[in-house]
Every structure is written in C-alpha cells, then in structure tokens.
Write a protein that holds these residues in place. Structure first.
Motif, short mmCIF file in Angstrom:
data_model
loop_
_atom_site.label_atom_id
_atom_site.label_comp_id
_atom_site.label_asym_id
_atom_site.label_seq_id
_atom_site.Cartn_x
_atom_site.Cartn_y
_atom_site.Cartn_z
N ARG A 130 -6.58 23.03 38.83
CA ARG A 130 -5.83 23.91 37.91
C ARG A 130 -4.86 23.14 37.03
O ARG A 130 -4.22 23.72 36.17
CB ARG A 130 -5.04 24.96 38.70
N GLU A 193 -6.06 26.53 31.15
CA GLU A 193 -6.03 27.94 30.75
C GLU A 193 -6.67 28.13 29.38
O GLU A 193 -7.38 29.12 29.14
CB GLU A 193 -4.58 28.45 30.74
N ARG A 220 -8.25 35.54 35.60
CA ARG A 220 -7.32 34.55 35.05
C ARG A 220 -5.95 34.59 35.72
O ARG A 220 -5.43 33.57 36.19
CB ARG A 220 -7.15 34.78 33.54
N ASN A 221 -5.34 35.78 35.74
CA ASN A 221 -3.93 35.89 36.12
C ASN A 221 -3.69 36.30 37.57
O ASN A 221 -2.59 36.09 38.09
CB ASN A 221 -3.21 36.87 35.20
N TYR A 225 -5.40 31.36 38.09
CA TYR A 225 -4.14 30.76 37.64
C TYR A 225 -2.92 31.55 38.14
O TYR A 225 -1.85 31.49 37.53
CB TYR A 225 -4.14 30.64 36.11
#
Length: 781
Positions: A130, A193, A220-221, A225
């Motif tokens: 990440r 990202e 994604r959120n 991440y």
C-alpha cells in the motif's frame, strides 16, 4: 527511652542500601542495615546509565507494531477475498502468474479491458503493497529517516512527470531486465491510490453493473486503503497540580481531577514560558555582581523572543546595552534563549506565500477579579488574563492545526474558516504541534500566573500572588496533623514515563515497607540518589560520553607520565597533570601561573610537589566538593596563607589592587576557554554566597526522581530529605573506609603480584610508605 528513628537510604540503579539508626537518651545504635538488589538486566542498566534513546520497552513496542501491521493486513485480505468471491472476481489459478505476467496485467488494466477475475488478482496485488503514508510527524524524524522520505517522494514525482502508474513503470523495467529488483522501491500511499483510481475508472466503463460507485468506494476506502484513526490519548494527559482536586469517581475510588495541563505549543503556554525565561535571566560581571534588568528592557526582550525562534547572547547584550566580556550568563544564555516556537513555525510555513498577518494577533487583556484568600478568609483583588484569549486569531488558528490530524481535512478547514490561500493552508496543515507534548500547567492556572510574570516577578513569587503553592510545601502544623500510612502502595504499572525509574522506585517502596513492618515508621528519612537517577536522558548521555572521553585521556596521561617523566601514574599525579594543563593551555612546555600570586611554575614542579600543591578553591570544610571543578594548582606558600578561606575572600583580604588582578586572571582563563563556568563561579564565590546550613548545601530536590522519591516516602514519614552523594564520599574518606576495602583484598592481590609500595612526603617533610593494590578503586571490592 527512644527519641528518634532515622532511616538512611542509598538509591542506585542496581541496588537500594539502607540503615536504621535509633537515637536514645544516652547515645545512638544501629537497629538494622542491608541492601536489596534491583533486578535489572545489564542491558537495561547500561542503556539507562548512558542515556541511550532506545530502551527495551521501545524495542518491544516496535516488534509489537510489526505484528499488528501483519494482523491488520490479514484482516484486509480476508475482507477483500470475501467481496471478490461475492462478485465472482476471485480465481485461485491466477495466483500462479509469474512477476512479469502479473505486472503486465496491472499495466494493461490502466488502458484496456481485463476480465473480472484478472481485475480481482490486480486488486489482491494492490492490497499487498500500500506504500508509505506520510504523517505530520515527519518533522520528528532524524536525518536518515528524512532522507528516506525524500527519496520515496521523488520516485512518485518522476512517474507523475512521465504520466505513468507504478504498474506501468515496473512492467517496463521487468521487460528490459527480468531480474530487476522491485522489493525496496517504495512509493507514497498517494501513488498507489492514484493507480487504483485510474484502473477502476477504466474497468468501470466495461463493467458498470458490477463496478458501481458504492462497490469501488468500499474496496478503496473500507478495505484496501483503510487506515483507522489513532485512539485518543487524552486520558493520559496530567491534571494541573495547581487547579486539581481530589474527589471520588463512580466506583467510590479517590481520584485527582480538574483541568488538564495545556499543550506546550499553545500560544498562551509559549508566552508564559517566555516570561518565565526572561525573569530568570541572571548576568554577572567579573566580580560576581548581578546586572539589574529594567521593566522596559524585559519588554524589549519579550518582543524579540515572541517574534523569533531564538534570542542569541549577542542580541541580548545589545538590548541590555552591555559588551561581551563585561557580563557572563549561564549555558542557557550562551546557547540562546528559546522564543515563540508556535508563531515562528507558522510564519516559516507561509514564507513567500500570500498570508493575512492579522491571523497572528494574540492580545492578552489583564482583568481584576475578587477572590477569597483561603488563609485569612478575606476578599482580595487579584489579576487574571481574560478568557477571551481563546477568541484571539492566533489561538483559533493554532487550535485548528493542533486538533485536526488529517492533513486534507485540516487544509479544507483552514481555507473555509480563515480564507487562507490553498498553498499556505497545505503548508500549515503539515505542521505537527502535537509533537511538543504537554506543559505542567492548565490554561486556567497560566491565566492567573501570567499577569505577575509580565510585571517582572520570579515564577515562585508569581505563583504566590496567584494563590498557588508552587513547591507544594506544608506548614509545620499541616505536616504534624497529616495522617501517615503504614504501607506505601506500589506505583501502578506504566504510571511513570521511564519504566526503569518506575522499577527502581517500586523496589525502594518494597524495602521501606519491609523496614516499617519490622521496626515501625521512621521519624526521619535521608535518601541519597546515584548521579544517573538525578539526570535527564540528555545529561546521562553527555555524562557517559564525557566519562568515556576522560578515561581515554587518563590512559594517555598515564603513559606520558611514565615514559616522559619517569613518574608513577597515580591518581593524584593524573589530577596534577590535568590541573597543570588546564591553566597552562594544554602545553607542558609553557609554564603555568599560580592563580593567587600570578607567579609561574613548571610541569616538573607540579608533578614532583616542589613548592606546588593541589588546592581546594572552596575549602571542603565549607563545601563537600572534591571534584576537579573545585581544585587548582597553587604555590604552597599561597595555599598555606589562604588557609580555610574561599579563593575570593583570600584575595579580597589582600587589598583592592590584588583582587582586581586576580579577577582579571580568572576572567582571562574563562574568556580563553581554559576553565569552564563552574570553576569560574567557584573562583569568584565568597563564603557569604555558600549556603550556611549543612543540610541545605546537600539538598538535591530539583530533579524529578528526587521529588518523586520524596513524595513517595512522605506518605510514611513527616521529615524526608534528599541529599547528594558528596557527604557519603567525604565520610568514607574521613573514616578510611576505602583503605579498609582495599586491605581486605590485599593478601589475594599480593599473591598475584598486583601490589606496589606507594611513597609520599607531607608538607612538614615526613616520608610515608604504604603497600597498595595497583589501579585500585572501591568498585573492585
């Protein structure tokens, strides 16, 4: 009839020694004595003594952090697998792809359609690495870490300039060289990202029914991440000692409650700290006379400090209208006085960027209020800084930056609330005011103390005017009335920031509790602390480095004494060598001058005792100080004439002309950095400046460990004193204890051929001879 029980405690890093003395009408007797070994590992002891930054706790924390990171990665992977399976995007066979194939898949997904299962494998790969997430703590990093962060950010900048993603970069590199090393090439989280967003935007065109905005948001959120927010540590912030009070919680347990201490970065704390610093400035001339500083000069100093990060000694002297060499300050002044860090950090961040200077306004309004004098019951008028300070622009700006940890959120708030330029807002949001930790007073307490500090009063006086007992001392009656405990409770785990000190103090508590159980509460406790326990980490680090350096120097001196002068390298001769080179400017070919008469003598005179003595600047009968800072070489005639006077008093008695010449000699040695400030102060100290009371001279209660030990022991005793180790060292020497220890070991060392005969001559010409152990120290016992 027993009159008094006195408990003596010797608190070191590795042990606690104790002796209980009983005073009766016809004399004294020792009731008991002993010691307890503190179970510290050798690593703990060495790291604490040397002031190392990394402790065992820190190492353990680092390893625990790694384990947590791996556990959280597994949780993310589990959640991602579940989502991919539910959306038919998971295929176990794709996990066998070779690196070139996998990176090729990731690179192609940016520009063309891939299958849903191939997209699932790409998401799995993105979840593995990440990237580095920058924080507002970057300013706390050391140089090595900062270089690492700069390298990470520069990689991102390069691929942005090329208009490619991380996947495209590494695929191109692997096509050129199949052995290309990817592992240590870290990119910032932002770059990963960006790649995720580009890939999902491209694939959403082909699978709009599956890759909905909500699903992409979750991936994604909420999974790949996701970064949980740090837990609030507000509960660990101390309650203000001035404004706190004891009360009972819901469970009926007594707790200390009240307003919490303010952050050090608070504009109010910065102003308060500056005024404390200003009122502590003490400059002395060659004769030790203090320079009076006017209120107008103090205000001018404040203006400089409030608008700069430092006030140098040169600038301070300009403000005071004095020249360098006329007056001297302490180490703090010579290094420069610290200014308003919060203001200067903000101004540095927005340098060369449009910024409204009105946001830096911080006006303090002093008001008069009526308050109750607790001691007399009268209504009196006191001064206080208005509570409107929290509405001041600088306070609100600081509070916004301080309280919003997310950089993006903080930037948006600064733009919307203060109408700050976006570039300036981003710079300000990157500031980390939390790294300065917390002070020792609440906002409420500072509002009461500050008006008196601004009038020029010392901190202790300002506290008294505000109605606070800053030393937390009790009156004689209050001390006699307070109830003593029979058992001292152990310190709760992690109640102190330094775990080794916590362990040492808990051992002290165990020893004292055992003594009380057998002999009852003592009437008086005297506690002596090892040097390391009375120092901060920085001081321990400095001491450790100094001692190591001195030991290396002593080894060189011993060789030179034997090889160049044919003189035995005894401890006394090494001291003479050091003292001679101290006043001769580190050159044995140059003669040294006697500090008292100014006449010269050579290195041979100093080493062989020809009319030259090692002399105590302040006699040991007045100050138990046998350190090198209290010693010098002088002619024997001067030493005898000086007698039991301090150096300054002796020279003052010789007349004004002699005193002026002496002061000039001392000043010259100090200016040329031949002697340090500590020795200069002793050379210029009259007996009237030495504390007259024996106990007062030996008190060492300013350090945290001394205050904490005293606070603990006062729970079982009304009279507790913390003293220095100089008293014990003096008594040990006076009673010949060092010789006793050596004589006990003498037969063993004699058989090994490790003894020698020492010869010396006293001032009256008598010769003495004694068998000693080579290089003996009491620690060899």
């Amino acid at each position: 009839m027993v009159m008094k029980k006195i408990l003596g405690l010797d608190l070191g890093i590795t042990s606690v020694g104790w002796a209980l003395l009983e005073e009766v009408e016809n004399g004294r007797r020792i009731l008991g004595m002993g010691s307890r070994i503190i179970p510290l590992s050798s690593d703990d002891k060495d790291e604490f003594s040397s002031g190392n930054k990394i402790s065992k706790n820190q190492k353990r924390t680092q390893k625990r952090t790694q384990r947590k990171g791996y556990d959280r990665y597994q949780l993310r992977r589990k959640s991602l697998t579940k989502e991919l399976v539910n959306h038919e995007m998971f295929d176990q066979t794709l996990f066998k792809l070779k690196p070139l194939e996998l990176w090729g898949l990731r690179a192609n997904a940016v520009t063309e359609k891939v299958s849903l299962k191939e997209l699932g494998r790409i998401l799995y790969h993105l979840n593995q690495k990440r990237g580095y997430k920058s924080s507002r703590n970057d300013a706390n990093m050391d140089k090595k870490e900062t270089e690492y962060v700069a390298e990470v950010k520069s990689r991102h900048q390069k691929i942005k300039e090329q208009g490619i993603t991380i996947g495209q970069k590494f695929y191109a590199e692997l096509k050129r060289n199949e052995y290309y090393r990817i592992k240590q090439q870290v990119f910032p989280r932002e770059a990963y990202e960006e790649e995720f967003d580009v890939v999902m935007k491209q694939q959403q065109k082909h699978y709009p029914q599956i890759l909905t905005d909500d699903f992409i948001y979750v991936l994604r959120n909420k999974i790949i991440y996701y970064q949980r927010k740090l837990k609030s540590q507000k509960g660990l912030v101390s309650v203000c000692e001035f404004e706190g009070f004891y009360t009972k919680n819901k469970e009926g347990k007594e707790i200390f409650a009240g307003p919490k201490v303010a952050p050090k970065s608070s504009p109010l704390f910065q102003v308060c700290k500056i005024w404390e610093t200003i009122n502590n400035i003490n400059l002395k001339n060659k004769r030790g006379e203090s320079l009076p500083i006017t209120t107008a000069q103090k205000k001018e100093i404040f203006e400089h400090l409030d608008n700069n990060d430092k006030l140098t000694q040169t600038d301070l002297f300009k403000i005071l209208g004095i020249k360098k060499g006329e007056y001297y300050g302490n180490k703090m002044i010579s290094k420069g006085l610290q200014g308003n860090i919060t203001k200067t950090d903000i101004l540095k961040a927005v340098k060369d960027i449009p910024f409204d200077e009105n946001l830096m306004a911080f006006q303090l309004k002093v008001e008069n209020i009526e308050a109750l004098d607790k001691s007399t019951g009268e209504i009196i008028t006191k001064k206080i800084v208005s509570a409107d300070i929290e509405k001041e622009p600088l306070y609100q700006l600081w509070h916004t930056i301080y309280s919003i940890s997310d950089i993006e959120e903080c930037t948006n708030t600064l733009v919307n609330k203060f109408h700050i330029d976006k570039d300036a807002a981003e710079k300000l949001a990157a500031l980390d005011f939390t790294k300065m930790a917390f002070g020792n007073k609440s906002v409420k307490a500072m509002r009461k103390i500050l008006p008196y500090l601004m009038e020029g009063y010392m901190y202790s006086d300002a506290c008294a005017f505000a109605g606070y007992n800053h030393s937390d001392s009790l009156t004689k009656d209050e001390n006699l009335k307070r109830e003593l405990l029979k058992v001292i409770p152990n310190l709760p785990k992690n109640s102190l920031r330094q775990p080794i000190v916590e362990k040492i103090l808990n051992q002290l508590i165990n020893v004292v509790n055992a003594i009380i159980e057998k002999y009852g509460n003592p009437d008086e406790i005297r506690i002596e602390l090892a040097r390391e326990l009375k120092q901060s980490r920085e001081e321990r680090n400095e001491t450790y480095a100094t001692l190591s350096k001195r030991e290396r120097e002593n080894e060189t001196f011993r060789k030179r004494l034997q090889e160049e002068y044919g003189i035995r390298a005894t401890r006394n001769n090494v001291i003479k060598w050091r003292l001679f080179h101290e006043i001769s400017g580190d050159n044995s070919k140059v003669n040294a001058a006697c500090i008292y008469c100014g006449k010269q003598f050579g290195i041979t005179d100093a080493l062989k005792g020809r009319s030259v003595d090692v002399e105590h600047i302040i006699p040991k009968s007045l100050l138990f100080d046998d350190s090198q800072s209290n010693k010098t070489l002088s002619h024997r005639s001067c030493n005898e004439a000086k007698g039991n006077k301090t150096a300054f008093d002796y020279m003052q008695g010789k007349g004004e002309e002699e005193l002026s010449q002496y002061v000039e000699r001392v000043d010259s040695l100090y200016k040329n950095k031949i002697i340090g400030k500590v020795k200069r102060d002793k050379l210029l100290m009259p007996e009237s400046k030495i504390p007259q009371d024996f106990i007062e001279r030996q008190l060492r209660e300013s350090q945290y460990i001394s205050r904490k030990a005293k606070e603990i022991l006062e729970q079982v005793c009304r009279s507790v004193w913390a003293t220095s180790g100089n008293v014990t060292a003096h008594l040990r020497k006076l009673w010949g204890w060092d010789d006793v220890l050596m004589n006990l070991q003498l037969p063993k060392y004699r058989e090994l051929g490790l003894t020698e005969w020492a010869e010396w001559e006293t001032n009256d010409g008598q010769k003495h001879k004694k068998e000693t152990i080579k290089e003996w120290t009491k620690r060899d016992d």
